[in-house]
Design an enzyme around this catalytic site. Structure first.
Site, PDB file in Angstrom:
ATOM      1  N   ASP A  89       0.850  -1.191   0.000  1.00 49.90           N
ATOM      2  CA  ASP A  89       0.000   0.000   0.000  1.00 49.90           C
ATOM      3  C   ASP A  89       0.887   1.243   0.000  1.00 49.90           C
ATOM      4  OD1 ASP A  89      -1.760   2.068   0.594  1.00 49.90           O
ATOM      5  OD2 ASP A  89      -3.088   0.662   1.646  1.00 49.90           O
ATOM      6  N   TYR A 137     -12.185  14.730  -7.333  1.00 46.49           N
ATOM      7  CA  TYR A 137     -11.312  13.818  -8.083  1.00 46.49           C
ATOM      8  C   TYR A 137     -10.317  14.610  -8.930  1.00 46.49           C
ATOM      9  CZ  TYR A 137      -9.827  10.774 -11.867  1.00 46.49           C
ATOM     10  OH  TYR A 137      -9.068  10.115 -12.790  1.00 46.49           O
ATOM     11  N   ARG A 152     -25.996  14.752 -13.040  1.00 46.74           N
ATOM     12  CA  ARG A 152     -25.201  14.185 -11.957  1.00 46.74           C
ATOM     13  C   ARG A 152     -24.211  15.248 -11.473  1.00 46.74           C
ATOM     14  NH1 ARG A 152     -21.330   9.154 -13.456  1.00 46.74           N
ATOM     15  NH2 ARG A 152     -20.067  10.823 -14.298  1.00 46.74           N
TER      16      ARG A 152
HETATM   17  N1  UDP Z   1     -23.495   8.818 -17.556  1.00 47.52           N
HETATM   18  C1  UDP Z   1     -24.862   8.587 -17.671  1.00 47.52           C
HETATM   19  N2  UDP Z   1     -25.388   7.461 -17.091  1.00 47.52           N
HETATM   20  C2  UDP Z   1     -24.625   6.554 -16.416  1.00 47.52           C
HETATM   21  C3  UDP Z   1     -23.230   6.791 -16.312  1.00 47.52           C
HETATM   22  C4  UDP Z   1     -22.689   7.930 -16.887  1.00 47.52           C
HETATM   23  O1  UDP Z   1     -25.585   9.381 -18.270  1.00 47.52           O
HETATM   24  O2  UDP Z   1     -25.181   5.582 -15.899  1.00 47.52           O
HETATM   25  C5  UDP Z   1     -22.907  10.012 -18.164  1.00 47.52           C
HETATM   26  C6  UDP Z   1     -22.232  10.932 -17.149  1.00 47.52           C
HETATM   27  O3  UDP Z   1     -23.181  11.798 -16.550  1.00 47.52           O
HETATM   28  C7  UDP Z   1     -21.221  11.662 -18.027  1.00 47.52           C
HETATM   29  C8  UDP Z   1     -20.834  10.622 -19.082  1.00 47.52           C
HETATM   30  O4  UDP Z   1     -21.875   9.628 -19.035  1.00 47.52           O
HETATM   31  O5  UDP Z   1     -21.850  12.734 -18.671  1.00 47.52           O
HETATM   32  C9  UDP Z   1     -19.513   9.973 -18.794  1.00 47.52           C
HETATM   33  O6  UDP Z   1     -19.528   9.562 -17.444  1.00 47.52           O
HETATM   34  P1  UDP Z   1     -18.519   8.497 -16.867  1.00 47.52           P
HETATM   35  O7  UDP Z   1     -18.901   8.249 -15.438  1.00 47.52           O
HETATM   36  O8  UDP Z   1     -18.479   7.325 -17.782  1.00 47.52           O
HETATM   37  O9  UDP Z   1     -17.095   9.196 -16.974  1.00 47.52           O
HETATM   38  P2  UDP Z   1     -16.548  10.627 -16.441  1.00 47.52           P
HETATM   39  O10 UDP Z   1     -16.603  11.512 -17.645  1.00 47.52           O
HETATM   40  O11 UDP Z   1     -17.417  11.072 -15.300  1.00 47.52           O
HETATM   41  O12 UDP Z   1     -15.157  10.317 -16.014  1.00 47.52           O
END
Ligand code: UDP
Length: 326
Positions: free
Chosen positions: A51, A145, A284
């Site tokens: 780790d 993140y 989201r």
């Molecule tokens: N997204 C979505 N439904 C899901 C998962 C992701 O609409 O179940 C959308 C999310 O809101 C973003 C895009 O897909 O606009 C890419 O998200 P992901 O989590 O794959 O990657 P990130 O860009 O956040 O690293």
């Protein structure tokens, strides 16, 4: 080269190990198996359970290995990387992602290891000001993140400058797909990324999926991302490591495709093979509308361009999910 891959039992790390071994290098994997799996580690790599947030742990492994032969390069993949989770758990994200890097660098310095390859992210750009992100664009993360990755980038730059080390920082865009052997891939519970979520829904592993918002300022209102096949991304790490060893110089480059696809376009691509049951939901937290990479610098400095397109990525993810379904 002798390469230490921290986080080599995880999704991207395991693919980097496969590409390094295919290219003929000696690989030592360190992983705490918090999300990674031992069976993801290539059989020709040496594995240590360790780790990096525990300095003594890392020192012990470096001592053992460097007495035999010092590492030419250390690669770091051992980060937490789920945007919404980072909004929920900022303390855990800073600790794991930034403190882990600080300890890694300090141990590298003590053992006089000169070269580090680091996985960063498009999330450091936040809401980009331009259609296509270039490495010189201003950084302004909009979630924890991205902040932890930007903090790590800066820490790496200062430490490399102070101790005469070299870094290769890669800003990843959206990574998906699986190794063509189908021996490794993204295989975790509760997947959140759009490609595997869509494919799982298509295969009936999920009943339905939610599209997070269709009121963004994009071509169809859903978020636009730049998708890259994990094996293309992994191979860039081999090139990055060689660049450091051969040129004794640092670099920071985007790894993307110059192209953006919306969430609905991803669904449409999967629907060429299977029906996808989806609903439009709320936005989201932490999602920028559009993230697309310019990969001109990667091409110029490393001779790297992605070999696989969106159709290859989707087919690869479908094949992998069918393989691990039973
Ligand atoms: N997204 C979505 N439904 C899901 C998962 C992701 O609409 O179940 C959308 C999310 O809101 C973003 C895009 O897909 O606009 C890419 O998200 P992901 O989590 O794959 O990657 P990130 O860009 O956040 O690293």
């Amino acid at each position: 080269m002798k390469v230490c891959v921290i986080g080599g039992a995880g999704y991207i790390g395991s693919h980097a190990v496969y590409e390094l071994i295919r290219d003929g290098h000696e690989v030592v994997v360190i992983d705490n198996l918090s999300t990674g799996k031992k069976e993801m580690v290539h059989k020709d790599a040496k594995f240590y359970l360790g780790d990096i947030t525990i300095a003594e742990n890392l020192k012990e492994i470096f001592k053992q290995e460097c007495e035999i032969k010092p590492f030419d390069v250390v690669m770091h993949f051992a980060a937490k990387l789920i945007v919404p989770e980072s909004v929920e758990q900022p303390l855990e994200y800073y600790y794991n992602n930034v403190e882990g890097v600080r300890i890694m660098l300090s141990v590298m310095k003590d053992f006089n290891i000169k070269n580090v390859v680091f996985s960063s992210t498009a999330a450091v750009y936040g809401e980009p000001e331009k259609e296509i992100c270039e490495e010189t664009d201003r950084t302004n993360p909009i979630n924890p993140y991205g902040e932890t990755k930007l903090a790590s980038e800066k820490l790496i730059k200062w430490v490399c400058e102070r101790y005469n080390m070299n870094y290769c920082i890669f800003r990843y865009f959206n990574v998906a797909g699986a190794d063509e052997s189908l021996e490794i891939g993204l295989n975790k519970d509760n997947l959140t990324h759009i490609v595997p979520v869509t494919v799982q829904t298509a295969l009936g592993i999920r009943d339905k999926m939610i599209v997070f918002g269709n009121d963004y300022d994009t071509k169809d209102g859903t978020c636009v991302r730049d998708y890259i096949h994990v094996s293309d991304l992994a191979y860039a790490h081999v090139l990055g490591a060689k660049y450091l060893v051969n040129n004794n110089k640092s670099l920071l480059v985007n790894l993307g495709s110059n192209e953006g696809y919306s969430v609905l376009e991803i669904i449409k691509e999967v629907e060429k093979y299977y029906k996808v049951n989806y609903e439009i939901g709320e936005r989201r937290a932490g999602d920028p509308a559009k993230l697309i990479a310019s990969n001109n610098k990667a091409k110029e400095l490393l001779g790297w361009t992605p070999k696989r397109n969106l159709s290859d990525i989707i087919k690869s993810d479908i094949n992998y999910r069918i393989k691990i379904k039973d």
